[in-house]
Design an enzyme around this catalytic site. Structure first.
Site, PDB file in Angstrom:
ATOM      1  N   SER A 110       0.866  -1.179   0.000  1.00  0.00           N
ATOM      2  CA  SER A 110       0.000   0.000   0.000  1.00  0.00           C
ATOM      3  C   SER A 110       0.900   1.225   0.000  1.00  0.00           C
ATOM      4  O   SER A 110       1.811   1.350  -0.828  1.00  0.00           O
ATOM      5  CB  SER A 110      -0.929  -0.053   1.216  1.00  0.00           C
ATOM      6  N   TYR A 150      -4.648   8.581  -5.787  1.00  0.00           N
ATOM      7  CA  TYR A 150      -3.720   7.579  -5.250  1.00  0.00           C
ATOM      8  C   TYR A 150      -4.174   7.130  -3.858  1.00  0.00           C
ATOM      9  O   TYR A 150      -4.256   5.938  -3.566  1.00  0.00           O
ATOM     10  CB  TYR A 150      -2.326   8.198  -5.201  1.00  0.00           C
ATOM     11  N   LYS A 202      -5.390   3.515  -2.375  1.00  0.00           N
ATOM     12  CA  LYS A 202      -4.640   2.849  -1.303  1.00  0.00           C
ATOM     13  C   LYS A 202      -5.507   2.658  -0.046  1.00  0.00           C
ATOM     14  O   LYS A 202      -5.412   1.631   0.620  1.00  0.00           O
ATOM     15  CB  LYS A 202      -3.361   3.631  -0.984  1.00  0.00           C
TER      16      LYS A 202
HETATM   17  N1  LIG Z   1       8.551   4.179  -4.055  1.00  0.00           N
HETATM   18  C1  LIG Z   1       7.836   4.698  -3.064  1.00  0.00           C
HETATM   19  O1  LIG Z   1       8.243   5.676  -2.429  1.00  0.00           O
HETATM   20  C2  LIG Z   1       6.528   4.093  -2.670  1.00  0.00           C
HETATM   21  C3  LIG Z   1       5.887   4.593  -1.535  1.00  0.00           C
HETATM   22  C4  LIG Z   1       4.693   4.054  -1.141  1.00  0.00           C
HETATM   23  C5  LIG Z   1       4.146   3.023  -1.881  1.00  0.00           C
HETATM   24  N2  LIG Z   1       4.779   2.549  -3.000  1.00  0.00           N
HETATM   25  C6  LIG Z   1       4.140   1.470  -3.730  1.00  0.00           C
HETATM   26  O2  LIG Z   1       5.104   0.487  -4.037  1.00  0.00           O
HETATM   27  C7  LIG Z   1       4.688  -0.266  -5.160  1.00  0.00           C
HETATM   28  C8  LIG Z   1       5.845  -0.406  -6.131  1.00  0.00           C
HETATM   29  O3  LIG Z   1       6.153   0.866  -6.655  1.00  0.00           O
HETATM   30  P1  LIG Z   1       7.640   1.312  -6.977  1.00  0.00           P
HETATM   31  O4  LIG Z   1       7.989   2.377  -6.024  1.00  0.00           O
HETATM   32  O5  LIG Z   1       8.526   0.148  -7.113  1.00  0.00           O
HETATM   33  O6  LIG Z   1       7.398   2.039  -8.390  1.00  0.00           O
HETATM   34  P2  LIG Z   1       8.086   1.837  -9.804  1.00  0.00           P
HETATM   35  O7  LIG Z   1       9.557   1.806  -9.664  1.00  0.00           O
HETATM   36  O8  LIG Z   1       7.487   2.898 -10.653  1.00  0.00           O
HETATM   37  O9  LIG Z   1       7.591   0.407 -10.291  1.00  0.00           O
HETATM   38  C9  LIG Z   1       6.247   0.202 -10.577  1.00  0.00           C
HETATM   39  C10 LIG Z   1       6.090  -1.204 -11.118  1.00  0.00           C
HETATM   40  O10 LIG Z   1       4.690  -1.477 -11.286  1.00  0.00           O
HETATM   41  C11 LIG Z   1       4.498  -1.977 -12.580  1.00  0.00           C
HETATM   42  N3  LIG Z   1       3.158  -1.720 -13.097  1.00  0.00           N
HETATM   43  C12 LIG Z   1       2.494  -0.554 -13.228  1.00  0.00           C
HETATM   44  N4  LIG Z   1       1.277  -0.761 -13.722  1.00  0.00           N
HETATM   45  C13 LIG Z   1       1.156  -2.090 -13.906  1.00  0.00           C
HETATM   46  C14 LIG Z   1       0.120  -2.951 -14.369  1.00  0.00           C
HETATM   47  N5  LIG Z   1      -1.064  -2.459 -14.787  1.00  0.00           N
HETATM   48  N6  LIG Z   1       0.333  -4.281 -14.411  1.00  0.00           N
HETATM   49  C15 LIG Z   1       1.513  -4.792 -13.992  1.00  0.00           C
HETATM   50  N7  LIG Z   1       2.529  -4.051 -13.564  1.00  0.00           N
HETATM   51  C16 LIG Z   1       2.345  -2.713 -13.518  1.00  0.00           C
HETATM   52  C17 LIG Z   1       5.581  -1.313 -13.433  1.00  0.00           C
HETATM   53  O11 LIG Z   1       5.754  -2.057 -14.601  1.00  0.00           O
HETATM   54  P3  LIG Z   1       6.039  -1.403 -16.055  1.00  0.00           P
HETATM   55  O12 LIG Z   1       7.516  -1.380 -16.195  1.00  0.00           O
HETATM   56  O13 LIG Z   1       5.351  -2.327 -17.002  1.00  0.00           O
HETATM   57  O14 LIG Z   1       5.439  -0.022 -16.050  1.00  0.00           O
HETATM   58  C18 LIG Z   1       6.750  -1.398 -12.481  1.00  0.00           C
HETATM   59  O15 LIG Z   1       7.335  -2.660 -12.508  1.00  0.00           O
HETATM   60  C19 LIG Z   1       3.483   0.482  -5.745  1.00  0.00           C
HETATM   61  O16 LIG Z   1       2.292  -0.168  -5.357  1.00  0.00           O
HETATM   62  C20 LIG Z   1       3.570   1.846  -5.095  1.00  0.00           C
HETATM   63  O17 LIG Z   1       2.311   2.476  -4.994  1.00  0.00           O
HETATM   64  C21 LIG Z   1       5.958   3.068  -3.410  1.00  0.00           C
END
Ligand SMILES: NC(=O)c1ccc[n+]([C@@H]2O[C@H](COP(=O)([O-])OP(=O)(O)OC[C@H]3O[C@@H](n4cnc5c(N)ncnc54)[C@H](OP(=O)(O)O)[C@@H]3O)[C@@H](O)[C@H]2O)c1
Length: 293
Positions: free
Chosen positions: A148, A162, A166
Site C-alpha cells: 500500500s 492515489y 490505497k
Molecule cells: N517508491 C515509493 O516511495 C513508494 C511509496 C509508497 C508506496 N509505494 C508502492 O510500491 C509499489 C511499487 O512501486 P515502486 O515504487 O517500485 O514504483 P516503480 O519503480 O514505478 O515500479 C512500478 C512497477 O509497477 C508496474 N506496473 C504498473 N502498472 C502495472 C500494471 N497495470 N500491471 C503490472 N505491472 C504494472 C511497473 O511495470 P512497467 O515497467 O510495465 O510499467 C513497475 O514494474 C506500488 O504499489 C507503489 O504504490 C511506493
C-alpha cells in the site's frame, strides 16, 4: 545422521523454501523483492507487463519463472497463477506490488485517470488475489502481501486518486484477513514511506493537466516539489525487500508493516489524530442512540 534427523532436515528445507509470486517485477521495488526472494533460496514467479524486461531486471535463474501479467486483466491473472502452479506446484507468498501514481488536484484529474489509478492499485491486487486464493485455500497456507503506502492511512493534497486507491486496498485487505485466516492464509499490508524507485519518474507518475486557473500556481509548485523528490527518497528498496523476506518467515506476520522511519512517524501521527477526532466531540458522538437503546 539418523533417519529421523534426515527427515527433520528435509522437512525444514521444504518449509524454508517458499514460492513467491510478485507483480510489477520489471523495475522498482518488485525487482528488489524478486532478487531478495531468489537470494534467500526461494522460487520466484516474477510477473510484469513485459516478461523480457522482468528477466533482464531480475537476472536468469532456474528458480525464476517470468510471466506476462498486467494486473488490470483478471483473466491474465488467472493464467499467470496457473503457470506458477504448473511450474512450482504452489504459491506461498503473493506480493501485490505493481503500481503507478496519478497525481494532481481532484478537480484537474480526469475521471478516466482517476479510474485508471483505481484499476491498477485497488482492483489490480484484487484481481491477482482472487486468482491465487483457491490455490492457497487448497494448500491451507499462504501469505498475501499488499504494498500500500502511507497514503493508505493518510490522505493529502494532490493525492486524492492515489490515496483513494490505497485506502480502498487497505479496507479490502483488512477485511479479507479474517475471511481467510481459518484456511491458514495470512495477509500483510505494507505502508512504505518514500523509497528510491522509479515511481516518481514519467514512466510511473502522471500529473494532471493544469486546466483551472485557481489551482495554477499551486500546481506549478506542487509538481516541482514532487519532481525534485525523484532520486532523493531516503528509503532503500533492497532493504525493504530483505525485511519482507524476514516478515514472511514469521508464523504471525503483522497485519500492517510501517516501512521506513517516515512511515512509523505517519502511523503515530494518524493514531493521535484519530484519537483527537474521537475525543473532540465525544459527547455529541455518544449521544446518537435511540432514547430507548
Ligand atoms: N517508491 C515509493 O516511495 C513508494 C511509496 C509508497 C508506496 N509505494 C508502492 O510500491 C509499489 C511499487 O512501486 P515502486 O515504487 O517500485 O514504483 P516503480 O519503480 O514505478 O515500479 C512500478 C512497477 O509497477 C508496474 N506496473 C504498473 N502498472 C502495472 C500494471 N497495470 N500491471 C503490472 N505491472 C504494472 C511497473 O511495470 P512497467 O515497467 O510495465 O510499467 C513497475 O514494474 C506500488 O504499489 C507503489 O504504490 C511506493
Amino acid at each position: 545422521m539418523t533417519e529421523q534427523e534426515y527427515t527433520t532436515v528435509q522437512k525444514d528445507e521444504m518449509a524454508a523454501k517458499q514460492v513467491w509470486f510478485i507483480t510489477g517485477a520489471g523495475r522498482g521495488m518488485g525487482t528488489d523483492i524478486a532478487k531478495a526472494a531468489l537470494a534467500a533460496g526461494h522460487a520466484v514467479v516474477a510477473t510484469g507487463r513485459s516478461p523480457e524486461k522482468v528477466v533482464q531486471a531480475v537476472g536468469e535463474s532456474e528458480n525464476l519463472l517470468a510471466v506476462k501479467l498486467d494486473v488490470t486483466d483478471a483473466s491474465a491473472a488467472e493464467a499467470a497463477v496457473q503457470a506458477a502452479v504448473e511450474r512450482f506446484g504452489r504459491i506461498d507468498v503473493l506480493v501485490n506490488n505493481a503500481g503507478n501514481f496519478y497525481a494532481g488536484f481532484f478537480e484537474e484529474i480526469t475521471p478516466e485517470d482517476f479510474r485508471a489509478q483505481i484499476e491498477t492499485t485497488m482492483f489490480g491486487p484484487m484481481n491477482v488475489t482472487r486468482a491465487a486464493l483457491p490455490v492457497m485455500r487448497a494448500q491451507r497456507s499462504g501469505l498475501v502481501v499488499t504494498i500500500s503506502s502511507t497514503a493508505g492511512i493518510v490522505g493529502g493534497e494532490f493525492l486524492s486518486a492515489y490515496a483513494a486507491s490505497k485506502f480502498g486496498v487497505e479496507g479490502w485487505a483488512e477485511s479479507l484477513a479474517p475471511e481467510v485466516a481459518p484456511f491458514g492464509i495470512r495477509t500483510m499490508i505494507v505502508e512504505p514511506g518514500f523509497f528510491r524507485t522509479e515511481l516518481l519518474t514519467p514512466e510511473s507518475t502522471r500529473y494532471a493537466e493544469p486546466t483551472i486557473y485557481d489551482y495554477a500556481e499551486r500546481t506549478r509548485q506542487t509538481v516541482a516539489a514532487w519532481q525534485s523528490m525523484d532520486g532523493q527518497q531516503g528509503g532503500d528498496p533492497a532493504k525493504l525487500a530483505d525485511a519482507l523476506i524476514k516478515l514472511a518467515e514469521l508464523d504471525e506476520p503483522p497485519l500492517r508493516f510501517a516501512a521506513g522511519a517516515d512511515a512509523v512517524g505517519v502511523f503515530a501521527t494518524r493514531a493521535k489524530a484519530l484519537q483527537g477526532q474521537a475525543d473532540a466531540h465525544r459527547g455529541l458522538s455518544s449521544s446518537l442512540a435511540h432514547d430507548d437503546a
